[in-house]
Design a protein around this motif. Sequence first.
Motif, PDB file in Angstrom:
ATOM      1  N   PHE A  14      17.709  -5.533 -14.510  1.00 18.42           N
ATOM      2  CA  PHE A  14      17.425  -6.776 -15.224  1.00 18.42           C
ATOM      3  C   PHE A  14      18.386  -7.871 -14.782  1.00 18.42           C
ATOM      4  N   LEU A  15      19.674  -7.547 -14.681  1.00 14.08           N
ATOM      5  CA  LEU A  15      20.656  -8.517 -14.195  1.00 14.08           C
ATOM      6  C   LEU A  15      20.333  -8.947 -12.764  1.00 14.08           C
ATOM      7  N   SER A  16      19.914  -7.998 -11.937  1.00 22.39           N
ATOM      8  CA  SER A  16      19.514  -8.312 -10.568  1.00 22.39           C
ATOM      9  C   SER A  16      18.365  -9.311 -10.558  1.00 22.39           C
ATOM     10  N   ALA A  17      17.397  -9.113 -11.436  1.00 21.66           N
ATOM     11  CA  ALA A  17      16.255 -10.026 -11.515  1.00 21.66           C
ATOM     12  C   ALA A  17      16.703 -11.433 -11.909  1.00 21.66           C
ATOM     13  N   ILE A  18      17.632 -11.518 -12.854  1.00 19.19           N
ATOM     14  CA  ILE A  18      18.142 -12.829 -13.274  1.00 19.19           C
ATOM     15  C   ILE A  18      18.838 -13.511 -12.102  1.00 19.19           C
ATOM     16  N   PHE A  19      19.717 -12.765 -11.417  1.00 15.71           N
ATOM     17  CA  PHE A  19      20.438 -13.356 -10.295  1.00 15.71           C
ATOM     18  C   PHE A  19      19.511 -13.664  -9.125  1.00 15.71           C
ATOM     19  N   ALA A  20      18.478 -12.856  -8.927  1.00 17.61           N
ATOM     20  CA  ALA A  20      17.501 -13.145  -7.867  1.00 17.61           C
ATOM     21  C   ALA A  20      16.769 -14.450  -8.168  1.00 17.61           C
ATOM     22  N   ALA A  21      16.436 -14.670  -9.432  1.00 20.21           N
ATOM     23  CA  ALA A  21      15.780 -15.922  -9.808  1.00 20.21           C
ATOM     24  C   ALA A  21      16.709 -17.105  -9.559  1.00 20.21           C
ATOM     25  N   LEU A  22      17.960 -16.955  -9.970  1.00 20.31           N
ATOM     26  CA  LEU A  22      18.926 -18.032  -9.722  1.00 20.31           C
ATOM     27  C   LEU A  22      19.124 -18.257  -8.231  1.00 20.31           C
ATOM     28  N   THR A  23      19.133 -17.167  -7.466  1.00 15.46           N
ATOM     29  CA  THR A  23      19.278 -17.274  -6.008  1.00 15.46           C
ATOM     30  C   THR A  23      18.151 -18.112  -5.422  1.00 15.46           C
ATOM     31  N   ALA A  24      16.931 -17.833  -5.835  1.00 18.87           N
ATOM     32  CA  ALA A  24      15.783 -18.582  -5.304  1.00 18.87           C
ATOM     33  C   ALA A  24      15.869 -20.056  -5.680  1.00 18.87           C
ATOM     34  N   ILE A  25      16.226 -20.332  -6.915  1.00 17.02           N
ATOM     35  CA  ILE A  25      16.301 -21.720  -7.369  1.00 17.02           C
ATOM     36  C   ILE A  25      17.413 -22.461  -6.635  1.00 17.02           C
ATOM     37  N   PHE A  26      18.613 -21.862  -6.604  1.00 13.47           N
ATOM     38  CA  PHE A  26      19.743 -22.508  -5.936  1.00 13.47           C
ATOM     39  C   PHE A  26      19.492 -22.663  -4.437  1.00 13.47           C
ATOM     40  N   ALA A  27      18.887 -21.649  -3.825  1.00 15.59           N
ATOM     41  CA  ALA A  27      18.617 -21.709  -2.388  1.00 15.59           C
ATOM     42  C   ALA A  27      17.595 -22.791  -2.074  1.00 15.59           C
ATOM     43  N   LYS A  28      16.574 -22.904  -2.896  1.00 15.48           N
ATOM     44  CA  LYS A  28      15.539 -23.928  -2.658  1.00 15.48           C
ATOM     45  C   LYS A  28      16.164 -25.321  -2.665  1.00 15.48           C
ATOM     46  N   VAL A  29      17.047 -25.579  -3.619  1.00 13.87           N
ATOM     47  CA  VAL A  29      17.709 -26.880  -3.681  1.00 13.87           C
ATOM     48  C   VAL A  29      18.708 -27.023  -2.523  1.00 13.87           C
ATOM     49  N   GLY A  30      19.445 -25.949  -2.229  1.00 11.78           N
ATOM     50  CA  GLY A  30      20.471 -25.996  -1.194  1.00 11.78           C
ATOM     51  C   GLY A  30      19.952 -26.131   0.212  1.00 11.78           C
ATOM     52  N   VAL A  31      18.750 -25.656   0.473  1.00 12.40           N
ATOM     53  CA  VAL A  31      18.211 -25.683   1.831  1.00 12.40           C
ATOM     54  C   VAL A  31      17.598 -27.044   2.182  1.00 12.40           C
ATOM     55  N   GLU A  32      17.447 -27.894   1.176  1.00 11.95           N
ATOM     56  CA  GLU A  32      16.887 -29.226   1.432  1.00 11.95           C
ATOM     57  C   GLU A  32      17.829 -30.025   2.323  1.00 11.95           C
ATOM     58  N   GLY A  33      17.294 -30.541   3.387  1.00  7.86           N
ATOM     59  CA  GLY A  33      18.061 -31.426   4.250  1.00  7.86           C
ATOM     60  C   GLY A  33      18.931 -30.739   5.290  1.00  7.86           C
ATOM     61  N   ILE A  34      18.932 -29.395   5.326  1.00  8.75           N
ATOM     62  CA  ILE A  34      19.696 -28.706   6.366  1.00  8.75           C
ATOM     63  C   ILE A  34      18.834 -27.618   6.995  1.00  8.75           C
ATOM     64  N   ASN A  35      19.258 -27.143   8.151  1.00  6.32           N
ATOM     65  CA  ASN A  35      18.566 -26.069   8.856  1.00  6.32           C
ATOM     66  C   ASN A  35      18.613 -24.792   8.011  1.00  6.32           C
ATOM     67  N   SER A  36      17.499 -24.090   7.909  1.00  6.29           N
ATOM     68  CA  SER A  36      17.439 -22.890   7.066  1.00  6.29           C
ATOM     69  C   SER A  36      18.345 -21.780   7.579  1.00  6.29           C
ATOM     70  N   ASP A  37      18.537 -21.671   8.894  1.00  6.41           N
ATOM     71  CA  ASP A  37      19.440 -20.650   9.428  1.00  6.41           C
ATOM     72  C   ASP A  37      20.898 -20.964   9.076  1.00  6.41           C
ATOM     73  N   LEU A  38      21.280 -22.240   9.108  1.00  3.67           N
ATOM     74  CA  LEU A  38      22.627 -22.633   8.691  1.00  3.67           C
ATOM     75  C   LEU A  38      22.818 -22.336   7.208  1.00  3.67           C
ATOM     76  N   ALA A  39      21.800 -22.598   6.403  1.00  2.00           N
ATOM     77  CA  ALA A  39      21.872 -22.281   4.972  1.00  2.00           C
ATOM     78  C   ALA A  39      22.075 -20.781   4.764  1.00  2.00           C
ATOM     79  N   THR A  40      21.400 -19.974   5.555  1.00  2.00           N
ATOM     80  CA  THR A  40      21.555 -18.517   5.473  1.00  2.00           C
ATOM     81  C   THR A  40      22.977 -18.110   5.837  1.00  2.00           C
ATOM     82  N   LEU A  41      23.539 -18.705   6.874  1.00  2.72           N
ATOM     83  CA  LEU A  41      24.916 -18.400   7.268  1.00  2.72           C
ATOM     84  C   LEU A  41      25.898 -18.755   6.156  1.00  2.72           C
ATOM     85  N   ILE A  42      25.739 -19.929   5.573  1.00  2.00           N
ATOM     86  CA  ILE A  42      26.632 -20.338   4.485  1.00  2.00           C
ATOM     87  C   ILE A  42      26.541 -19.351   3.329  1.00  2.00           C
ATOM     88  N   ARG A  43      25.330 -18.969   2.954  1.00  2.00           N
ATOM     89  CA  ARG A  43      25.132 -17.994   1.870  1.00  2.00           C
ATOM     90  C   ARG A  43      25.812 -16.668   2.219  1.00  2.00           C
TER      91      ARG A  43
END
Length: 143
Positions: A14-43
């Motif tokens: 259940f905790l994993s599901a919560i953090f996975a949801a937050l991961t998707a939301i934060f990643a979607k906002v964070g990947v805006e305006g930058i290369n997706s591979d660079l975003a993956t490296l930063i993560r």
Amino acid sequence: MTPETFSSWQVWAFLSAIFAALTAIFAKVGVEGINSDLATLIRTVVVLITLSAILFATGQFTQAGPISAKSWLFLLLSGLGTGASWICYFRALKLGPATLVAPIDKLSVALFGAVFLGERPSAYGWIGIALISAGAVLVAVKG
């Protein structure tokens, strides 16, 4: 909550599901305006630093013990799979909405667990997997 509560796989899932949801939301906002591979490296760097800090703080580096060749091999393969998954996931998030990407991303685990790990869900488990699969397909097709 009792200490036994945190030894339950259901709580951690259940905790994993919560953090996975937050991961998707934060990643979607964070990947805006930058290369997706660079975003993956930063993560990845953030995950590496965070896990290293946890292991050092809890003394788990000193308690590691020997690691078998089989464990090394499968952890290496898992790491490669994680890297490939994250690259594809961030690229999908860059191109599509998180509400459509995330359900499809999570779908494969139940099916692969049965096929590759020999896990045998109950009849209710298979019904649940079928419903999850149908939901992911509906989200992808009707999204």
